[in-house]
Design a protein around this motif. Structure first.
Motif, PDB file in Angstrom:
ATOM      1  N   GLN A 123     -17.477  -8.841   9.150  1.00  0.00           N
ATOM      2  CA  GLN A 123     -16.793  -9.662   8.161  1.00  0.00           C
ATOM      3  C   GLN A 123     -16.056 -10.858   8.753  1.00  0.00           C
ATOM      4  O   GLN A 123     -15.783 -11.821   8.063  1.00  0.00           O
ATOM      5  CB  GLN A 123     -15.865  -8.827   7.271  1.00  0.00           C
ATOM      6  CG  GLN A 123     -14.803  -8.064   7.991  1.00  0.00           C
ATOM      7  CD  GLN A 123     -15.223  -6.640   8.326  1.00  0.00           C
ATOM      8  OE1 GLN A 123     -16.384  -6.364   8.564  1.00  0.00           O
ATOM      9  NE2 GLN A 123     -14.254  -5.753   8.359  1.00  0.00           N
ATOM     10  N   GLU A 124     -15.755 -10.816  10.027  1.00  0.00           N
ATOM     11  CA  GLU A 124     -15.073 -11.945  10.673  1.00  0.00           C
ATOM     12  C   GLU A 124     -16.061 -13.016  11.144  1.00  0.00           C
ATOM     13  O   GLU A 124     -15.651 -14.098  11.527  1.00  0.00           O
ATOM     14  CB  GLU A 124     -14.245 -11.451  11.871  1.00  0.00           C
ATOM     15  CG  GLU A 124     -13.179 -10.439  11.500  1.00  0.00           C
ATOM     16  CD  GLU A 124     -12.205 -10.941  10.443  1.00  0.00           C
ATOM     17  OE1 GLU A 124     -11.816 -12.123  10.512  1.00  0.00           O
ATOM     18  OE2 GLU A 124     -11.853 -10.159   9.552  1.00  0.00           O
ATOM     19  N   GLU A 127     -18.000 -15.682  10.294  1.00  0.00           N
ATOM     20  CA  GLU A 127     -18.232 -16.624   9.202  1.00  0.00           C
ATOM     21  C   GLU A 127     -19.593 -17.310   9.303  1.00  0.00           C
ATOM     22  O   GLU A 127     -20.187 -17.667   8.291  1.00  0.00           O
ATOM     23  CB  GLU A 127     -17.117 -17.666   9.152  1.00  0.00           C
ATOM     24  CG  GLU A 127     -15.790 -17.095   8.720  1.00  0.00           C
ATOM     25  CD  GLU A 127     -14.698 -18.146   8.665  1.00  0.00           C
ATOM     26  OE1 GLU A 127     -15.010 -19.350   8.790  1.00  0.00           O
ATOM     27  OE2 GLU A 127     -13.541 -17.752   8.491  1.00  0.00           O
ATOM     28  N   GLN A 146     -22.137 -15.136   7.588  1.00  0.00           N
ATOM     29  CA  GLN A 146     -21.995 -15.240   6.137  1.00  0.00           C
ATOM     30  C   GLN A 146     -22.583 -16.553   5.624  1.00  0.00           C
ATOM     31  O   GLN A 146     -23.351 -16.571   4.657  1.00  0.00           O
ATOM     32  CB  GLN A 146     -20.522 -15.133   5.740  1.00  0.00           C
ATOM     33  CG  GLN A 146     -19.912 -13.789   6.049  1.00  0.00           C
ATOM     34  CD  GLN A 146     -18.396 -13.788   5.902  1.00  0.00           C
ATOM     35  OE1 GLN A 146     -17.778 -14.816   5.656  1.00  0.00           O
ATOM     36  NE2 GLN A 146     -17.799 -12.625   6.071  1.00  0.00           N
ATOM     37  N   GLU A 196     -17.416 -10.519  -1.562  1.00  0.00           N
ATOM     38  CA  GLU A 196     -16.261 -10.399  -0.679  1.00  0.00           C
ATOM     39  C   GLU A 196     -15.029  -9.930  -1.445  1.00  0.00           C
ATOM     40  O   GLU A 196     -14.241  -9.122  -0.940  1.00  0.00           O
ATOM     41  CB  GLU A 196     -15.986 -11.718   0.039  1.00  0.00           C
ATOM     42  CG  GLU A 196     -17.037 -12.115   1.059  1.00  0.00           C
ATOM     43  CD  GLU A 196     -17.120 -11.168   2.248  1.00  0.00           C
ATOM     44  OE1 GLU A 196     -16.104 -10.544   2.610  1.00  0.00           O
ATOM     45  OE2 GLU A 196     -18.213 -11.056   2.832  1.00  0.00           O
TER      46      GLU A 196
END
Length: 141
Positions: free
Chosen positions: A60-61, A63, A66, A129
């Protein structure tokens, strides 16, 4: 999550394109709007599945990961929606100014579809998210 978020985000953009400012290729604006919204919702649902598998627990960190997943879907949808005008010649593709391969009409399609796609897939990623953060869904491990 993806089906609803993507469909809701896409709806005003397709309404502008299909109902309020249709081009000559759209004969039935309301029906085209419904079709575009429905297919966009399905694409957003498929995106949500892929996004959940790619951005797993512990990622999730990241970016860039994503954004990369969003960008991949944006590019595929954007380029697939471009229609080559009848005045273009084939092999090699030549449509005239300003770039030969892409003319002004095609560039307008590229920008419009690109903006629609960024909003649709970006909103879907944000909704996923948000659902992770609230605990409605969990990340894959």
């Amino acid at each position: 999550v993806g089906l609803l978020a993507g469909g809701i985000a896409l709806t005003p953009f397709t309404a502008l394109h299909d109902i309020l400012f249709p081009d000559e290729s759209i004969a039935n604006g309301l029906a085209q709007w419904e079709f575009d919204t429905d297919t966009g919702s399905i694409a957003a649902a498929l995106f949500a599945i892929v996004y959940r598998y790619c951005v797993r627990d512990g990622e999730q960190e990241n970016e860039m990961l994503q954004m990369g997943v969003v960008a991949a879907f944006v590019l595929v949808r954007t380029f697939s929606r471009i229609r080559v005008p009848v005045y273009c010649s084939a092999a090699p593709l030549d449509c005239g100014e300003p770039f030969g391969y892409l003319d002004t009409n095609m560039l307008q399609q590229l920008v419009g579809s690109g903006l629609e796609s960024v909003v649709m897939f970006g909103a879907t990623a944000l909704a996923i998210e948000y659902c992770y953060e609230k605990g409605y869904i969990s990340r894959f491990r």
